[in-house]
Design a protein around this motif. Structure first.
Motif, PDB file in Angstrom:
ATOM      1  N   ILE A 200       1.130  -1.450  -0.184  1.00 50.66           N
ATOM      2  CA  ILE A 200      -0.295   0.150   0.103  1.00 50.66           C
ATOM      3  C   ILE A 200       0.760   0.942   0.199  1.00 50.66           C
ATOM      4  N   LEU A 201       2.144   1.236   0.878  1.00 48.69           N
ATOM      5  CA  LEU A 201       2.808   2.622   0.820  1.00 48.69           C
ATOM      6  C   LEU A 201       3.349   2.426  -0.650  1.00 48.69           C
ATOM      7  N   ALA A 202       4.042   0.890  -1.641  1.00 42.89           N
ATOM      8  CA  ALA A 202       4.755   2.100  -2.344  1.00 42.89           C
ATOM      9  C   ALA A 202       3.628   2.015  -3.288  1.00 42.89           C
ATOM     10  N   VAL A 203       2.413   1.423  -3.216  1.00 41.19           N
ATOM     11  CA  VAL A 203       1.601   2.040  -5.046  1.00 41.19           C
ATOM     12  C   VAL A 203       1.240   3.070  -4.314  1.00 41.19           C
ATOM     13  N   ALA A 204       0.963   4.233  -2.407  1.00 40.74           N
ATOM     14  CA  ALA A 204       1.094   5.516  -2.854  1.00 40.74           C
ATOM     15  C   ALA A 204       1.941   6.386  -3.025  1.00 40.74           C
ATOM     16  N   ILE A 205       3.440   6.180  -3.237  1.00 38.73           N
ATOM     17  CA  ILE A 205       4.734   6.516  -3.204  1.00 38.73           C
ATOM     18  C   ILE A 205       4.837   6.878  -4.696  1.00 38.73           C
ATOM     19  N   LEU A 206       4.287   5.523  -5.182  1.00 38.30           N
ATOM     20  CA  LEU A 206       4.157   5.415  -7.304  1.00 38.30           C
ATOM     21  C   LEU A 206       3.576   6.491  -8.039  1.00 38.30           C
ATOM     22  N   PHE A 207       1.720   6.523  -6.885  1.00 37.13           N
ATOM     23  CA  PHE A 207       0.690   7.542  -7.441  1.00 37.13           C
ATOM     24  C   PHE A 207       0.863   9.125  -7.416  1.00 37.13           C
TER      25      PHE A 207
END
Length: 476
Positions: free
Chosen positions: A459-466
């Motif tokens: 979830i953290l990785a997806v948020a960073i990419l977003f």
């Protein structure tokens, strides 16, 4: 209670130096004609004392300094310290300075395996390059190699998967160096560095979240530490130590004993025995200066300072006048097990060796964890050649005679008579402390822990990419 350990490598001789930790400048008071490498090693020795390395890396009763094998209690199981002598087969003798720094700051061994944060790399990550170098020179040139392997850590699944710590570190490790606050004095900044980067006070006194990471929003506000409770040491006058004088706090850090306020037990007693008592007065004063200005954090459960509760008892004459059947069970047990040392009046011994029970933080706290743990495990600390000792009454202790009900009854009596009358202790409370204290969510989840951490990391990785994509679109 952790057992007494041996002092290592002629420590008092080094402690006689009036050393000053240089906060990254590399300064160290030393004679000009001393070999530079020797001066660096001696400075590294002092830093190792400030960081309390020997306390955890020397097994109880062992003369093999830094050879590991000490079992550190954690909610996940016992974590055994490693051999950090320069042994090439069993210790860190093959480590380069870069690998040494990697282990101290990021919790990653030379072989790439992750350390558990029982080794406080979350605090050591703030160490300066100069101090890392001094520590490395000390361990590689002044510590005697010990050719033996300590007991291995064997946590239950899923905590035995060390690779999972990479996810935990990604979520919670603040891998930054210490930066002095220009708005604070040199003394306060030095005390901050000593307290956090070296003495790692935050690892015990800062509360933790469900995943056992420190809550950065509540620094030094108090936290459960296995069976013990590390109290609030912020500047709040009720919940913390705001009502303590500088001299009170100095004496506590140097000796573990402030009559009419507190006596150190458990991990704090060990920190004083193996580290703080040997630091220079200037460094202890710097720590006091820093801690006294930590922003106050209050707790609604605290109605008065912990050390303000209780008063002397007049029950001594009652013991002589009433039959045992007219005395409560808690008072009866207290008179048989405790009064010989602490006296029926709660005044302790005239010389202060056995402390008074009233105006005592262990009994004035809003929870009875430290009182129960003291009864179960006892207290032992050695300061300036003098040993302070109280036997424990729990399993494996000197006196293994009190049941959970017995300890609850004694605790309730002394709380009512000498401490915080709002505290009530049940046999279940004692049973919990015997089992190692409250368990955080990560320990309760068991097999679900690793999947939960992986999910959080994704979830953290997806948020960073977003947010990266949003940023790029905004620039476009």
């Amino acid at each position: 209670m952790k057992q007494k350990r041996q002092k290592s490598l002629g420590l008092p001789g080094y402690f006689a130096l009036s050393a000053a930790i240089g906060l990254g400048t590399g300064t160290f008071a030393h004679a000009q004609d001393t070999d530079p490498n020797t001066a660096v090693a001696e400075r590294g020795h002092y830093l190792a004392i400030a960081a309390d390395c020997a306390a955890c890396h020397t097994a109880p009763g062992s003369s093999k300094a830094f050879a590991g094998g000490y079992g550190i209690a954690s909610p996940l199981g016992s974590i055994y310290s490693t051999n950090i002598t320069p042994s090439k087969e069993y210790g860190i003798g093959n480590y380069t300075e870069k690998e040494f720094a990697h282990a101290l700051r990021e919790g990653i061994r030379r072989d790439g395996a992750h350390l558990y944060p029982a080794m406080p790399y979350t605090s050591y990550t703030k160490l300066t390059d100069d101090d890392i170098h001094a520590l490395y020179v000390y361990f590689m040139t002044s510590v005697k190699p010990v050719e033996s392997s300590p007991q291995k850590t064997e946590l239950p699944f899923p905590y035995n998967i060390r690779a999972s710590m990479a996810i935990w570190n990604a979520l919670f490790l603040d891998d930054t160096r210490f930066k002095p606050d220009p708005s604070k004095s040199v003394e306060v900044n030095r005390g901050h560095y000593l307290s956090y980067a070296l003495a790692h006070c935050d690892t015990c006194h800062t509360p933790r979240n469900a995943m056992m990471a420190e809550k950065g929003s509540s620094p030094l506000a108090g936290a459960s530490l296995s069976s013990w409770y590390a109290p609030n040491v912020t500047s709040d006058p009720v919940s913390g130590i705001g009502g303590w004088s500088n001299d009170d706090l100095f004496r506590y850090l140097k000796t573990g004993d402030v009559p009419g306020k507190a006596q150190a037990g458990g991990p704090m007693a060990e920190a004083i025995e193996h580290s703080f008592q040997y630091l220079s007065d200037a460094d202890i004063r710097a720590m006091v200066a820093y801690i006294k200005q930590v922003p106050a954090i209050s707790d609604s459960k605290d109605k008065a300072p912990r050390e303000s509760y209780g008063k002397i008892s007049d029950r001594e004459s009652v013991y002589r006048a009433l039959p045992a059947s007219r005395i409560s069970r808690g008072e009866y047990l207290f008179s048989g097990e405790c009064a010989a040392c602490h006296r029926p009046t709660g005044q302790g011994s005239p010389d202060g060796y056995y402390p008074q029970l009233f105006h005592n933080t262990a009994l004035g706290a809003p929870i009875a964890d430290n009182l129960i743990t003291t009864i179960l495990m006892g207290v032992r600390r050695e300061v300036n050649g003098h040993t302070t000792y109280m036997p424990g009454f729990g399993p494996g202790s000197y006196v293994d005679s009190l049941s959970d009900q017995d300890i609850a009854d004694i605790s309730n009596y002394v709380e009512q008579r000498f401490g915080n009358p709002n505290v009530k202790v049940t046999p279940d409370d004692v049973k919990l402390i015997r089992s190692g204290g409250p368990k955080p969510l990560i320990a309760q989840l068991g097999a679900f822990t690793v999947p939960a951490m992986i999910g959080a990391a994704l979830i953290l990785a997806v948020a960073i990419l977003f947010f990266i994509r949003l940023s790029r679109k905004a620039k476009a």
